[in-house]
Scaffold this motif. Structure first.
Motif, PDB file in Angstrom:
ATOM      1  N   ASN A   5       0.836  -1.203   0.000  1.00  0.00           N
ATOM      2  CA  ASN A   5       0.000   0.000   0.000  1.00  0.00           C
ATOM      3  C   ASN A   5       0.869   1.250   0.000  1.00  0.00           C
ATOM      4  O   ASN A   5       0.574   2.229  -0.688  1.00  0.00           O
ATOM      5  CB  ASN A   5      -0.920  -0.006   1.225  1.00  0.00           C
ATOM      6  N   GLU A   6       1.946   1.217   0.772  1.00  0.00           N
ATOM      7  CA  GLU A   6       2.863   2.360   0.824  1.00  0.00           C
ATOM      8  C   GLU A   6       3.511   2.604  -0.536  1.00  0.00           C
ATOM      9  O   GLU A   6       3.665   3.743  -0.976  1.00  0.00           O
ATOM     10  CB  GLU A   6       3.936   2.111   1.889  1.00  0.00           C
ATOM     11  N   ARG A   7       3.875   1.507  -1.221  1.00  0.00           N
ATOM     12  CA  ARG A   7       4.475   1.639  -2.549  1.00  0.00           C
ATOM     13  C   ARG A   7       3.473   2.263  -3.534  1.00  0.00           C
ATOM     14  O   ARG A   7       3.824   3.120  -4.342  1.00  0.00           O
ATOM     15  CB  ARG A   7       4.947   0.279  -3.063  1.00  0.00           C
ATOM     16  N   SER A   8       2.232   1.792  -3.437  1.00  0.00           N
ATOM     17  CA  SER A   8       1.201   2.327  -4.335  1.00  0.00           C
ATOM     18  C   SER A   8       0.980   3.812  -4.091  1.00  0.00           C
ATOM     19  O   SER A   8       0.864   4.600  -5.040  1.00  0.00           O
ATOM     20  CB  SER A   8      -0.121   1.569  -4.145  1.00  0.00           C
ATOM     21  N   MET A   9       0.911   4.206  -2.835  1.00  0.00           N
ATOM     22  CA  MET A   9       0.683   5.609  -2.499  1.00  0.00           C
ATOM     23  C   MET A   9       1.856   6.468  -2.938  1.00  0.00           C
ATOM     24  O   MET A   9       1.669   7.596  -3.416  1.00  0.00           O
ATOM     25  CB  MET A   9       0.428   5.764  -1.004  1.00  0.00           C
ATOM     26  N   LYS A  10       3.058   5.945  -2.794  1.00  0.00           N
ATOM     27  CA  LYS A  10       4.235   6.702  -3.223  1.00  0.00           C
ATOM     28  C   LYS A  10       4.216   6.883  -4.743  1.00  0.00           C
ATOM     29  O   LYS A  10       4.485   7.976  -5.253  1.00  0.00           O
ATOM     30  CB  LYS A  10       5.505   5.970  -2.792  1.00  0.00           C
ATOM     31  N   ALA A  11       3.903   5.802  -5.462  1.00  0.00           N
ATOM     32  CA  ALA A  11       3.840   5.875  -6.920  1.00  0.00           C
ATOM     33  C   ALA A  11       2.714   6.811  -7.362  1.00  0.00           C
ATOM     34  O   ALA A  11       2.853   7.567  -8.332  1.00  0.00           O
ATOM     35  CB  ALA A  11       3.630   4.481  -7.501  1.00  0.00           C
ATOM     36  N   LEU A  12       1.580   6.781  -6.635  1.00  0.00           N
ATOM     37  CA  LEU A  12       0.446   7.655  -6.950  1.00  0.00           C
ATOM     38  C   LEU A  12       0.844   9.123  -6.806  1.00  0.00           C
ATOM     39  O   LEU A  12       0.525   9.957  -7.665  1.00  0.00           O
ATOM     40  CB  LEU A  12      -0.729   7.326  -6.028  1.00  0.00           C
ATOM     41  N   LYS A  13       1.545   9.428  -5.732  1.00  0.00           N
ATOM     42  CA  LYS A  13       1.973  10.812  -5.513  1.00  0.00           C
ATOM     43  C   LYS A  13       2.943  11.284  -6.591  1.00  0.00           C
ATOM     44  O   LYS A  13       2.937  12.456  -6.972  1.00  0.00           O
ATOM     45  CB  LYS A  13       2.605  10.943  -4.127  1.00  0.00           C
ATOM     46  N   GLU A  14       3.779  10.369  -7.080  1.00  0.00           N
ATOM     47  CA  GLU A  14       4.715  10.735  -8.140  1.00  0.00           C
ATOM     48  C   GLU A  14       3.970  11.126  -9.410  1.00  0.00           C
ATOM     49  O   GLU A  14       4.321  12.094 -10.089  1.00  0.00           O
ATOM     50  CB  GLU A  14       5.654   9.558  -8.423  1.00  0.00           C
ATOM     51  N   LEU A  63      -7.939  11.119  -4.333  1.00  0.00           N
ATOM     52  CA  LEU A  63      -6.512  10.830  -4.265  1.00  0.00           C
ATOM     53  C   LEU A  63      -5.987  10.863  -2.839  1.00  0.00           C
ATOM     54  O   LEU A  63      -4.903  10.338  -2.555  1.00  0.00           O
ATOM     55  CB  LEU A  63      -5.740  11.852  -5.117  1.00  0.00           C
ATOM     56  N   LYS A  64      -6.759  11.458  -1.957  1.00  0.00           N
ATOM     57  CA  LYS A  64      -6.329  11.596  -0.567  1.00  0.00           C
ATOM     58  C   LYS A  64      -6.970  10.564   0.357  1.00  0.00           C
ATOM     59  O   LYS A  64      -6.334  10.090   1.296  1.00  0.00           O
ATOM     60  CB  LYS A  64      -6.672  12.996  -0.052  1.00  0.00           C
ATOM     61  N   MET A  65      -8.219  10.215   0.081  1.00  0.00           N
ATOM     62  CA  MET A  65      -8.964   9.399   1.045  1.00  0.00           C
ATOM     63  C   MET A  65      -9.204   7.963   0.602  1.00  0.00           C
ATOM     64  O   MET A  65      -9.466   7.096   1.438  1.00  0.00           O
ATOM     65  CB  MET A  65     -10.316  10.065   1.337  1.00  0.00           C
ATOM     66  N   ASP A  66      -9.137   7.673  -0.693  1.00  0.00           N
ATOM     67  CA  ASP A  66      -9.457   6.328  -1.180  1.00  0.00           C
ATOM     68  C   ASP A  66      -8.200   5.502  -1.422  1.00  0.00           C
ATOM     69  O   ASP A  66      -7.107   6.041  -1.633  1.00  0.00           O
ATOM     70  CB  ASP A  66     -10.275   6.415  -2.473  1.00  0.00           C
ATOM     71  N   TYR A  67      -8.395   4.204  -1.420  1.00  0.00           N
ATOM     72  CA  TYR A  67      -7.301   3.266  -1.676  1.00  0.00           C
ATOM     73  C   TYR A  67      -7.149   3.047  -3.184  1.00  0.00           C
ATOM     74  O   TYR A  67      -8.126   2.833  -3.902  1.00  0.00           O
ATOM     75  CB  TYR A  67      -7.561   1.930  -0.988  1.00  0.00           C
ATOM     76  N   TRP A  68      -5.919   3.111  -3.663  1.00  0.00           N
ATOM     77  CA  TRP A  68      -5.605   2.853  -5.069  1.00  0.00           C
ATOM     78  C   TRP A  68      -4.678   1.643  -5.141  1.00  0.00           C
ATOM     79  O   TRP A  68      -3.594   1.639  -4.542  1.00  0.00           O
ATOM     80  CB  TRP A  68      -4.908   4.059  -5.691  1.00  0.00           C
ATOM     81  N   ASP A  69      -5.109   0.618  -5.891  1.00  0.00           N
ATOM     82  CA  ASP A  69      -4.244  -0.556  -6.007  1.00  0.00           C
ATOM     83  C   ASP A  69      -3.192  -0.329  -7.104  1.00  0.00           C
ATOM     84  O   ASP A  69      -3.223   0.668  -7.822  1.00  0.00           O
ATOM     85  CB  ASP A  69      -5.064  -1.828  -6.264  1.00  0.00           C
ATOM     86  N   ASP A  70      -2.268  -1.256  -7.210  1.00  0.00           N
ATOM     87  CA  ASP A  70      -1.142  -1.092  -8.133  1.00  0.00           C
ATOM     88  C   ASP A  70      -1.602  -0.924  -9.584  1.00  0.00           C
ATOM     89  O   ASP A  70      -1.067  -0.095 -10.328  1.00  0.00           O
ATOM     90  CB  ASP A  70      -0.198  -2.304  -8.043  1.00  0.00           C
ATOM     91  N   ALA A  71      -2.595  -1.711  -9.993  1.00  0.00           N
ATOM     92  CA  ALA A  71      -3.063  -1.660 -11.382  1.00  0.00           C
ATOM     93  C   ALA A  71      -3.676  -0.291 -11.694  1.00  0.00           C
ATOM     94  O   ALA A  71      -3.459   0.257 -12.781  1.00  0.00           O
ATOM     95  CB  ALA A  71      -4.087  -2.768 -11.627  1.00  0.00           C
ATOM     96  N   GLN A  72      -4.424   0.252 -10.746  1.00  0.00           N
ATOM     97  CA  GLN A  72      -5.034   1.562 -10.959  1.00  0.00           C
ATOM     98  C   GLN A  72      -3.984   2.661 -11.033  1.00  0.00           C
ATOM     99  O   GLN A  72      -4.073   3.578 -11.858  1.00  0.00           O
ATOM    100  CB  GLN A  72      -6.038   1.853  -9.841  1.00  0.00           C
TER     101      GLN A  72
END
Length: 308
Positions: A5-14, A63-72
């Motif tokens: 989850n941390e990896r996904s959030m980091k990638a999302l922020k990038e 982008l702040k409150m929901d969960y984003w999986d790797d594929a998304q």
């Protein structure tokens, strides 16, 4: 799981902090904090509400409150605003009005639906309902005397260079015939009291006059608006052949810069102050007896003739 989850959030922020994604893809509002997981665009809260009404096309998440999986996240990284705009905004007619976050709901909603749902701008030369130089149909028009809205037939013609309306369906002669180069059109939902309210302003005998209309269909009223801009654009292309397309675009319909009540007196400043509705556009300052009056106050009245 936590590490993933941390990896996904980091990638999302990038992806989120890319320059192309710093403005809402639909209205240009800064710092969008929502995104469509099916379209790959970053959008603001307001536009996300419109996307939510077309779930078969767009599924939105915070982008702040929901969960984003790797594929998304990977989908967002592959797309983003620049790539998606290149697809859905590839062939926008230059006269088509692209709303901003300051514009009313119906304009923004129909812009979003035109792009993603109807895909109006994905093909070069696609026939559009506002691009063929003529439009005819019924609009509900506010009456001059009683203020009631009644159905009236309107006809817009590029060949004749005018907008007409008829009091009866089978009428041979129009009630009003307005040259296209003296028309302005602006959405006024609050003033008119309808979410699809459109104010058509024109000059006649050097006086500003108004027609207040609406249509039950948001798509139809926005099509009328862009049809007016289309006819204006082609008329001005002929009238000013050496002007660039962008120069002509800037001469099309325009929103009012400011409107509101002020108290005014006559030019001699000895007359009593009267409450008047003032409207400022990019070319002139006008005043009316009230927001929905049909014509601008006569200049003779401003000079204290007592006819106001």
């Amino acid at each position: 799981m936590a590490g993933g989850n941390e990896r996904s959030m980091k990638a999302l922020k990038e992806v989120w902090k890319r320059a192309e994604n710093s403005l809402c893809a639909d209205c240009g509002k800064p710092d969008p904090d929502w995104a469509s997981s099916t379209l790959g665009v970053f959008i603001c809260l307001s536009c996300s509400g419109i996307h939510r009404n077309i779930p078969s096309i767009s599924k939105v998440k915070s982008l702040k409150m929901d969960y984003w999986d790797d594929a998304q996240v990977q989908f967002l990284a592959k797309h983003g605003n620049a790539v998606t705009k290149a697809i859905y905004e590839a062939h926008i007619p230059i006269y088509y009005y692209q709303p901003t976050y300051n514009d009313c709901q119906v304009l923004r909603e129909q812009w979003i639906r035109a792009k993603y749902e109807r895909k109006e701008f994905t093909e070069l030369g696609k026939q559009l309902p506002y691009s063929d130089g003529v439009k005819e149909g019924i609009l509900w028009k506010r009456g001059r005397d009683n203020g009631q809205f009644l159905p009236r037939k309107f006809l817009l013609s590029e060949r004749e260079g005018c907008l007409k309306y008829f009091t009866k369906q089978d009428a041979k002669e129009p009630k009003i015939n307005v040259k296209i180069d003296v028309i302005n059109a602006t959405f006024q939902p609050e003033k008119i009291g309808n979410p699809n309210g459109l104010q058509i302003t024109y000059l006649k005998d050097n006086k500003t006059r108004n027609i207040f209309v609406y249509h039950e269909s948001g798509k139809e009223v926005v099509d009328w608006f862009n049809a007016i801009r289309s006819v204006q654009f082609h008329y001005l292309k002929v009238a000013f052949p050496i002007a660039s397309d962008n120069e002509i675009k800037n001469r099309l319909t325009r929103n009012f810069l400011k409107e509101g009540y002020m108290e005014k007196t006559g030019p001699k400043q000895r007359e009593a102050f009267k409450k008047r509705w003032f409207t400022l556009d990019h070319r002139r300052l006008m005043y009316f007896k009230d927001p929905l009056v049909r014509r601008r106050c006569d200049r003779r009245a401003a000079a204290g003739s007592g006819t106001e």
